[in-house]
Design an enzyme around this catalytic site. Structure first.
Site, PDB file in Angstrom:
ATOM      1  N   TYR A 133       0.871  -1.170   0.000  1.00  0.00           N
ATOM      2  CA  TYR A 133       0.000   0.000   0.000  1.00  0.00           C
ATOM      3  C   TYR A 133       0.910   1.222   0.000  1.00  0.00           C
ATOM      4  O   TYR A 133       2.059   1.159  -0.428  1.00  0.00           O
ATOM      5  CB  TYR A 133      -0.926  -0.102   1.220  1.00  0.00           C
ATOM      6  CG  TYR A 133      -2.080   0.857   1.250  1.00  0.00           C
ATOM      7  CD1 TYR A 133      -2.916   1.025   0.151  1.00  0.00           C
ATOM      8  CD2 TYR A 133      -2.372   1.576   2.404  1.00  0.00           C
ATOM      9  CE1 TYR A 133      -3.984   1.890   0.193  1.00  0.00           C
ATOM     10  CE2 TYR A 133      -3.444   2.444   2.467  1.00  0.00           C
ATOM     11  CZ  TYR A 133      -4.245   2.604   1.352  1.00  0.00           C
ATOM     12  OH  TYR A 133      -5.304   3.470   1.395  1.00  0.00           O
ATOM     13  N   GLU A 179     -12.530   4.556  -6.504  1.00  0.00           N
ATOM     14  CA  GLU A 179     -11.208   4.839  -5.958  1.00  0.00           C
ATOM     15  C   GLU A 179     -10.384   5.715  -6.896  1.00  0.00           C
ATOM     16  O   GLU A 179     -10.228   5.408  -8.080  1.00  0.00           O
ATOM     17  CB  GLU A 179     -10.458   3.521  -5.714  1.00  0.00           C
ATOM     18  CG  GLU A 179      -9.111   3.681  -5.069  1.00  0.00           C
ATOM     19  CD  GLU A 179      -9.209   4.217  -3.641  1.00  0.00           C
ATOM     20  OE1 GLU A 179      -8.308   4.988  -3.247  1.00  0.00           O
ATOM     21  OE2 GLU A 179     -10.170   3.876  -2.933  1.00  0.00           O
ATOM     22  N   ASP A 180      -9.851   6.815  -6.374  1.00  0.00           N
ATOM     23  CA  ASP A 180      -8.902   7.680  -7.077  1.00  0.00           C
ATOM     24  C   ASP A 180      -9.434   8.225  -8.406  1.00  0.00           C
ATOM     25  O   ASP A 180      -8.743   8.255  -9.416  1.00  0.00           O
ATOM     26  CB  ASP A 180      -7.574   6.946  -7.289  1.00  0.00           C
ATOM     27  CG  ASP A 180      -6.760   6.882  -6.005  1.00  0.00           C
ATOM     28  OD1 ASP A 180      -7.183   7.490  -5.005  1.00  0.00           O
ATOM     29  OD2 ASP A 180      -5.710   6.227  -5.988  1.00  0.00           O
ATOM     30  N   ASN A 227      -0.750  11.543   0.308  1.00  0.00           N
ATOM     31  CA  ASN A 227       0.085  10.387  -0.020  1.00  0.00           C
ATOM     32  C   ASN A 227       0.635  10.512  -1.436  1.00  0.00           C
ATOM     33  O   ASN A 227       0.026  11.173  -2.280  1.00  0.00           O
ATOM     34  CB  ASN A 227      -0.750   9.098   0.066  1.00  0.00           C
ATOM     35  CG  ASN A 227      -1.011   8.680   1.485  1.00  0.00           C
ATOM     36  OD1 ASN A 227      -0.117   8.691   2.309  1.00  0.00           O
ATOM     37  ND2 ASN A 227      -2.242   8.301   1.775  1.00  0.00           N
ATOM     38  N   ARG A 271      -6.493  10.144 -10.694  1.00  0.00           N
ATOM     39  CA  ARG A 271      -6.014  10.862  -9.511  1.00  0.00           C
ATOM     40  C   ARG A 271      -5.388   9.854  -8.551  1.00  0.00           C
ATOM     41  O   ARG A 271      -5.865   9.654  -7.437  1.00  0.00           O
ATOM     42  CB  ARG A 271      -7.179  11.612  -8.858  1.00  0.00           C
ATOM     43  CG  ARG A 271      -6.785  12.538  -7.725  1.00  0.00           C
ATOM     44  CD  ARG A 271      -6.015  13.731  -8.178  1.00  0.00           C
ATOM     45  NE  ARG A 271      -5.814  14.689  -7.099  1.00  0.00           N
ATOM     46  CZ  ARG A 271      -5.063  15.778  -7.209  1.00  0.00           C
ATOM     47  NH1 ARG A 271      -4.453  16.049  -8.346  1.00  0.00           N
ATOM     48  NH2 ARG A 271      -4.930  16.595  -6.193  1.00  0.00           N
ATOM     49  N   LYS A 286      -5.557  -2.037  -2.339  1.00  0.00           N
ATOM     50  CA  LYS A 286      -6.703  -1.871  -1.445  1.00  0.00           C
ATOM     51  C   LYS A 286      -7.324  -3.222  -1.119  1.00  0.00           C
ATOM     52  O   LYS A 286      -7.667  -3.512   0.042  1.00  0.00           O
ATOM     53  CB  LYS A 286      -7.744  -0.967  -2.096  1.00  0.00           C
ATOM     54  CG  LYS A 286      -7.329   0.481  -2.251  1.00  0.00           C
ATOM     55  CD  LYS A 286      -7.706   1.306  -1.045  1.00  0.00           C
ATOM     56  CE  LYS A 286      -7.405   2.776  -1.266  1.00  0.00           C
ATOM     57  NZ  LYS A 286      -7.857   3.630  -0.178  1.00  0.00           N
ATOM     58  N   ASP A 291     -14.022   5.963  -1.373  1.00  0.00           N
ATOM     59  CA  ASP A 291     -13.124   5.970  -0.219  1.00  0.00           C
ATOM     60  C   ASP A 291     -12.400   7.305  -0.067  1.00  0.00           C
ATOM     61  O   ASP A 291     -12.136   7.745   1.051  1.00  0.00           O
ATOM     62  CB  ASP A 291     -12.115   4.831  -0.353  1.00  0.00           C
ATOM     63  CG  ASP A 291     -11.258   4.676   0.896  1.00  0.00           C
ATOM     64  OD1 ASP A 291     -11.825   4.691   2.002  1.00  0.00           O
ATOM     65  OD2 ASP A 291     -10.033   4.546   0.762  1.00  0.00           O
ATOM     66  N   ASP A 292     -12.075   7.967  -1.176  1.00  0.00           N
ATOM     67  CA  ASP A 292     -11.379   9.253  -1.093  1.00  0.00           C
ATOM     68  C   ASP A 292     -12.248  10.305  -0.414  1.00  0.00           C
ATOM     69  O   ASP A 292     -11.741  11.153   0.325  1.00  0.00           O
ATOM     70  CB  ASP A 292     -10.985   9.734  -2.495  1.00  0.00           C
ATOM     71  CG  ASP A 292     -10.128   8.720  -3.215  1.00  0.00           C
ATOM     72  OD1 ASP A 292      -9.039   8.401  -2.713  1.00  0.00           O
ATOM     73  OD2 ASP A 292     -10.552   8.224  -4.274  1.00  0.00           O
TER      74      ASP A 292
END
Length: 569
Positions: free
Chosen positions: A109, A251-252, A424, A162, A180, A274-275
């Site tokens: 991760y 995600e992203d 991150n 992203r 993930k 999740d973001d």
């Protein structure tokens, strides 16, 4: 598609049906046990002579695998070694990850997964998951039928635009769903045969990737507008058809698409982002826990959020909900959260084009009363000195924005300032914890999105907690699946934040950390799953499981990686 089927042998011993014979049984990672196949299993599966004579235990296999992984000279080499292990023997991979989670989580991760995404086309070994490209328009349902297993319950999907704070990584973004899902299994026990990583590879605007002869993705400029919307809509319809009981995690995605897709599909398909929502729960949990160390009640916290993208607005939404429950309302509620984008503080005397930001725009009169009226500086340092916040949250994706002047200004107004530098990977963190500790004379409570080493200050050693979504999304996903929720509600993430805050022990706070150590990850996710099951019931979207039955419902759903007797199908 294959089915992973647990069964028992003639003596009633637990086993798993292996749908392959001969060398094929050594090539499928969900069925391969390597040197741990017994002589009886080798005879049954037709692999006698294909392995050395000795039969290893799982512990012996794990010791061998651990040494091989740690032989690699750098984190990316260790990431590749772990990926190779996962592609060869998934049970051994997850046993290793569960037993060494604190050491290996930074490899599978953040931060190492960021470099792996950047290098994806150069270190590619074996495909994992599904890529959906515009080439499959009109046939996505058919392509989803090529998934390795038919009982998919959890999908993590990205369009790669992203990736962490690194931006558009094209097909290389697949590393994020893979990472993930590895944590979903290691931390929450969701069986790997029920997990599916997906990349919506709709092209890339990263010119370096398009110019790279080794690039593996759909080599076109990124699809946008109606064509993009139509592809995503077909994908969602195909998921509902192929995997009607699955939970989908967005995600992203870039902030505009992130909010649009969440709002468009949250009542169509059991799904969350999740973001937006996971980041929010982690940040709010850290703020809640900080009150135990600082003595400041939640309703008295003043928070500045740097970054008005998916994470920043998600955090602000959940924090505002918590503050409202704590009794704040009206202008006091508005003033408790100040959000900054690249143009500074969000105030209604300038144009705010993006709809998702508008809920956190301050009235010009409120800004004026705080010395931040029109014509006055509204950058981060000015806002911090004017508002004297107790909490500073960074989700900007830009390193070093929490400068010495900003942090010293924060420390002037707060006896024990809280600094959450959440961006991150490590290279994108808004501040280095050692600097923040030094600039605040050791008073700050600091957490970061990626791991940092403990900081020595005077006679103290301060542990830096990880304000990372890994402390929320695995348990939340498990709770959603256990509850059978037909929709993911904001109440579930509020419950996850409250439970995470409660699971932060006094010893963690005494060590200077706002979060548990990664070694506690699985314990904490069990607690969060229980809270989410209860929230789903109370929100009227999940099964009516009584409180006293929830712990067993959660634990019975969790898979523990161990070798089972291999039985021919």
């Amino acid at each position: 598609m294959e089915r992973y089927r647990l069964t028992t042998d003639a003596e009633g011993r637990p086993g798993v049906e292996v749908p392959h014979r001969g060398p094929g049984s050594l090539r499928h990672p969900m069925f391969n046990k390597g040197a741990a196949f017994t002589h009886e299993e080798r005879a049954d599966l037709g692999i006698e002579g294909l392995l050395p004579d000795a039969v290893s235990t799982l512990d012996q296999e794990q010791a061998r695998a651990y040494r091989n992984v740690m032989r690699a000279a750098d984190p990316l080499g260790r990431y590749i070694a772990l990926a190779d292990l996962q592609d060869r023997d998934e049970i051994l991979f997850y046993r290793l990850l569960v037993d060494h989670i604190a050491e290996l989580m930074p490899l599978v991760y953040t931060p190492t997964v960021g470099q792996a995404c950047q290098e994806y086309s150069h270190v590619f070994r074996r495909p994992r998951g599904l890529w959906i490209t515009p080439r499959f328009r009109g046939r996505i349902r058919e392509v989803l039928g090529n998934a390795p297993f038919d009982d998919v319950r959890l999908i993590v999907v990205t369009d790669n635009e992203r990736i962490l704070g690194l931006g558009d990584q094209g097909a290389g973004g697949m590393g994020i769903p893979i990472g993930k899902l590895a944590l979903y299994t290691a931390a929450a026990g969701i069986h790997p045969a029920q997990c599916l990583p997906v990349s919506l590879d709709v092209g890339t605007d990263n010119q370096a990737l398009l110019d790279d002869d080794l690039y593996l993705g759909w080599r076109h400029r990124r699809l946008r507008g109606e064509e993009y919307d139509a592809l995503v809509d077909e994908f969602v319809a195909a998921v509902r058809y192929r995997f009607p009981g699955a939970l989908l995690q967005w995600e992203d995605f870039k902030k505009g698409n992130a909010f649009l897709l969440l709002d468009r599909y949250r009542k169509v398909l059991t799904s969350f982002n999740d973001d937006i929502q996971g980041s929010a729960a982690v940040a709010v949990a850290g703020i809640l826990a900080s009150g135990r160390a600082t003595g400041i009640a939640l309703r008295d916290q003043r928070t500045v959020v740097l970054g008005a993208g998916a994470a920043g607005i998600g955090i602000s939404r959940l924090l505002r909900s918590a503050l409202r429950r704590a009794g704040l309302a009206g202008e006091a509620l508005t003033a408790a959260i100040a959000v900054l984008d690249s143009g500074g503080l969000l105030v209604d005397d300038r144009e705010i084009a993006e709809p998702h930001k508008r809920d956190f725009v301050w009235p010009a009169a409120l800004a004026e009363r705080h010395g931040l009226g029109r014509g006055r500086p509204r950058d981060l340092e000015s806002v911090v000195r004017a508002l004297r916040p107790t909490v500073l949250v960074g989700v900007s994706g830009q390193p070093g924005l929490f400068t010495e002047a900003v942090v010293r200004g924060l420390a002037e107004g707060a006896p024990r300032p809280v600094v959450l530098a959440m961006s991150n990977p490590t290279s994108r963190a808004e501040a280095v914890p050692a600097d923040v500790i030094r600039w605040t004379e050791g008073r700050a409570l600091v957490a970061t999105g990626s791991p940092f080493e403990p900081v020595s200050f005077g006679e103290r050693t301060i542990r830096i907690g990880q304000s990372n979504n890994a402390f929320v999304f695995p348990g939340t996903g498990l709770g959603i699946l256990v509850s059978g929720a037909r929709e993911v509600t904001d109440g579930m993430f509020a419950a996850a934040a409250d439970r995470l805050a409660a699971e932060i022990r006094d010893a963690d706070l005494a060590a200077g950390s706002l979060f548990p150590p990664p070694s506690d990850l699985r314990r904490v996710q069990v607690a969060i799953a229980e809270a989410v099951v209860k929230a789903a019931r109370e929100d009227g979207v999940g099964a009516p499981i009584p409180d006293d039955a929830i712990p067993e419902a959660v634990r019975s759903r969790m898979w523990d990686p161990c070798y089972r007797r291999a039985l021919p199908m």
